[in-house]
Design an enzyme around this catalytic site. Structure first.
Site, short mmCIF file in Angstrom:
data_model
loop_
_atom_site.label_atom_id
_atom_site.label_comp_id
_atom_site.label_asym_id
_atom_site.label_seq_id
_atom_site.Cartn_x
_atom_site.Cartn_y
_atom_site.Cartn_z
N ARG A 229 0.86 -1.18 0.00
CA ARG A 229 0.00 0.00 0.00
C ARG A 229 0.90 1.24 0.00
NH1 ARG A 229 -3.48 -2.92 -1.29
NH2 ARG A 229 -5.54 -3.28 -0.38
N GLU A 258 -4.54 7.31 -5.01
CA GLU A 258 -4.77 6.51 -6.22
C GLU A 258 -6.07 6.95 -6.89
OE1 GLU A 258 -4.45 2.31 -5.44
OE2 GLU A 258 -2.41 2.50 -4.70
N HIS A 277 -1.72 -0.15 -9.73
CA HIS A 277 -2.27 -1.09 -8.74
C HIS A 277 -2.86 -2.34 -9.42
CE1 HIS A 277 -4.04 -1.25 -4.42
NE2 HIS A 277 -3.82 -2.46 -4.87
P1 NAP Z 1 -0.61 -11.43 5.25
O1 NAP Z 1 -0.52 -12.88 4.90
O2 NAP Z 1 -1.48 -11.01 6.37
O3 NAP Z 1 0.89 -10.93 5.51
C1 NAP Z 1 1.20 -9.72 6.07
C2 NAP Z 1 2.47 -9.88 6.89
O4 NAP Z 1 2.87 -8.61 7.39
C3 NAP Z 1 2.30 -10.81 8.09
O5 NAP Z 1 3.34 -11.77 8.09
C4 NAP Z 1 2.39 -9.87 9.29
O6 NAP Z 1 3.02 -10.41 10.44
C5 NAP Z 1 3.26 -8.76 8.75
N1 NAP Z 1 3.07 -7.52 9.48
C6 NAP Z 1 1.90 -6.92 9.83
N2 NAP Z 1 2.14 -5.78 10.49
C7 NAP Z 1 3.48 -5.65 10.57
C8 NAP Z 1 4.33 -4.68 11.14
N3 NAP Z 1 3.85 -3.61 11.78
N4 NAP Z 1 5.66 -4.87 11.04
C9 NAP Z 1 6.16 -5.97 10.42
N5 NAP Z 1 5.39 -6.91 9.86
C10 NAP Z 1 4.07 -6.76 9.93
O7 NAP Z 1 -1.08 -10.59 4.00
P2 NAP Z 1 -0.82 -10.89 2.44
O8 NAP Z 1 -1.93 -11.70 1.90
O9 NAP Z 1 0.57 -11.36 2.26
O10 NAP Z 1 -0.98 -9.38 1.86
C11 NAP Z 1 -0.14 -8.35 2.29
C12 NAP Z 1 -0.62 -7.00 1.81
O11 NAP Z 1 -0.36 -6.87 0.41
C13 NAP Z 1 -2.13 -6.76 1.91
O12 NAP Z 1 -2.50 -6.30 3.19
C14 NAP Z 1 -2.41 -5.72 0.83
O13 NAP Z 1 -2.38 -4.43 1.37
C15 NAP Z 1 -1.25 -5.90 -0.14
N6 NAP Z 1 -1.70 -6.42 -1.46
C16 NAP Z 1 -1.52 -5.63 -2.56
C17 NAP Z 1 -1.90 -6.12 -3.81
C18 NAP Z 1 -1.72 -5.29 -5.05
O14 NAP Z 1 -2.55 -5.37 -5.94
N7 NAP Z 1 -0.66 -4.52 -5.18
C19 NAP Z 1 -2.49 -7.39 -3.93
C20 NAP Z 1 -2.65 -8.14 -2.79
C21 NAP Z 1 -2.24 -7.64 -1.54
P3 NAP Z 1 2.44 -11.64 11.29
O15 NAP Z 1 2.83 -12.86 10.53
O16 NAP Z 1 3.13 -11.53 12.61
O17 NAP Z 1 0.95 -11.41 11.35
C1 GLV Z 2 -5.19 -5.51 -3.42
O1 GLV Z 2 -4.52 -4.53 -3.30
C2 GLV Z 2 -5.62 -6.31 -2.33
O2 GLV Z 2 -5.42 -5.92 -1.17
O3 GLV Z 2 -6.23 -7.35 -2.60
#
Ligand code: NAP
Ligand code: GLV
Length: 321
Positions: A229, A258, A277
């Site tokens: 983000r 955005e 995005h």
């Molecule tokens: P996820 O599985 O929840 O992974 C997030 C990780 O970040 C977890 O391991 C969490 O730690 C860690 N975390 C949270 N807060 C933190 C902090 N303050 N300091 C350090 N680490 C921290 O989520 P995901 O499915 O991988 O997705 C991650 C993010 O990618 C989403 O929230 C979204 O905003 C973004 N995203 C973007 C797109 C795009 O189109 N560009 C697409 C999909 C997702 P813990 O393991 O301890 O909980």
């Molecule tokens: C995209 O940015 C998502 O969070 O799925």
């Protein structure tokens, strides 16, 4: 808009109203009016579902977000009001990891610049140092946020024989074992990595996690990739770091605002690669996300338990009643 057949599935189960325009998000005024009388909403990340809006929706039982990130929703307020919030994790993990790696490669090897160079008729001869970039194979990658997508990026990095460092809220021994990843403090990760990839959710704790101080810690040859983000990076500080060549380049799929305004200074820099995005944007994955969001919505409206609840506390409280 969601695919027709998925809209039809929803319409078969309940009365459905759809915002019909592809190129503009639903205006706040429309949302304020329509939300007053609905039991559920299926939202996109463009909708800001804040406390004021939730207050206007006395019948609301579910906010089903078609995204894994849910920073566009005031979850605390929804929980207080007994409104379930759901998201679409997992289904988009590999697709987003692919895009993260593609952006990393595009930035490191200056692919956009190279393609433009050719099309603009500047390619006169093969020249030893022309359009040279940074190596990926064998380099060090630092992953900030070793969750689902972070791990999927680590899997790809292993195939490129990269040294993998990571920083996360909690250590991940299984990932360390599978990908020889090493947990380290944020400062050490920034100083030692050739590529820094941001993959945490956007929360008050991660707001501007990467600012002037952190960018200064990075290598001069370092590359920052953000597919999480926009608000996690201080864009003003990033601009300064890129212009002053304190870091080599950045690849961004996400922005504080955005769509990013066309006169934004970051868009003028050749060493900043910007995408609109599109992390999860494949036909299969976007259909899967839409299907999951519809399933979450309908399960709740039928009195069941949706597969992906962000605030399952709401369900627990209801079962005690
Ligand atoms: P996820 O599985 O929840 O992974 C997030 C990780 O970040 C977890 O391991 C969490 O730690 C860690 N975390 C949270 N807060 C933190 C902090 N303050 N300091 C350090 N680490 C921290 O989520 P995901 O499915 O991988 O997705 C991650 C993010 O990618 C989403 O929230 C979204 O905003 C973004 N995203 C973007 C797109 C795009 O189109 N560009 C697409 C999909 C997702 P813990 O393991 O301890 O909980
Ligand atoms: C995209 O940015 C998502 O969070 O799925």
């Amino acid at each position: 808009m969601l695919p027709e057949d998925i809209l039809e599935t929803i319409a078969n189960e309940c009365e459905l109203k759809v915002w019909p325009k592809e190129d503009i998000p639903v205006p706040r005024k429309v949302l304020e009016k329509e939300i007053q009388d609905v039991d559920g909403v299926l939202t996109l990340l463009t909708e800001n579902i804040d406390a004021e809006l939730i207050e206007k929706a006395p019948k609301l039982k579910i906010i089903s977000n078609m995204a894994v990130g849910y920073n566009n929703i005031d979850v605390e307020e929804a929980t207080k009001k007994g409104v379930l919030v759901t998201n679409t994790p997992g289904i988009l993990t590999e697709t987003t990891a692919d895009l993260t790696f593609a952006l990393l490669m595009m930035t490191a090897r200056r692919l956009e610049e190279a393609s433009q160079f050719l099309r603009q008729g500047k390619w006169k001869t093969w020249s030893p140092m022309l359009l040279t970039g940074q190596d990926i194979y064998g380099a060090t990658i630092g992953i900030i946020g070793m969750g689902r997508i972070g791990e999927a990026v680590a899997k790809r990095a292993k195939g490129f024989d990269m040294k993998i460092l990571y920083y996360n809220r909690s250590p991940k021994p299984d990932v360390e074992e599978k990908y020889a990843a090493q947990f380290c403090e944020l400062e050490d990760l920034l100083a030692e990595s050739d590529y820094v990839c941001i993959l945490t959710p956007y929360t008050p704790e991660t707001h501007n996690l990467i600012g002037k101080r952190e960018l200064t810690l990075m290598k001069k040859t370092g590359i920052l990739i953000n597919t999480a983000r926009g608000g996690i990076v201080d864009e003003k500080a990033l601009y300064e770091a890129l212009v002053n060549q304190e870091i080599y380049a950045a690849g961004l799929d996400v922005f504080e605002e955005e769509p990013i305004p066309l006169d934004h200074p970051l868009l003028k820099l050749p060493n900043c690669i910007t995408l609109p995005h599109i992390g999860s944007a494949t036909i299969k994955t976007r259909r899967g996300m839409a299907q999951l969001a519809a399933e979450n919505l309908l399960q709740r409206l039928k009195g069941g338990q949706p597969p992906h609840c962000v605030n399952p506390h709401v369900l627990k409280l209801e079962s005690k009643k």
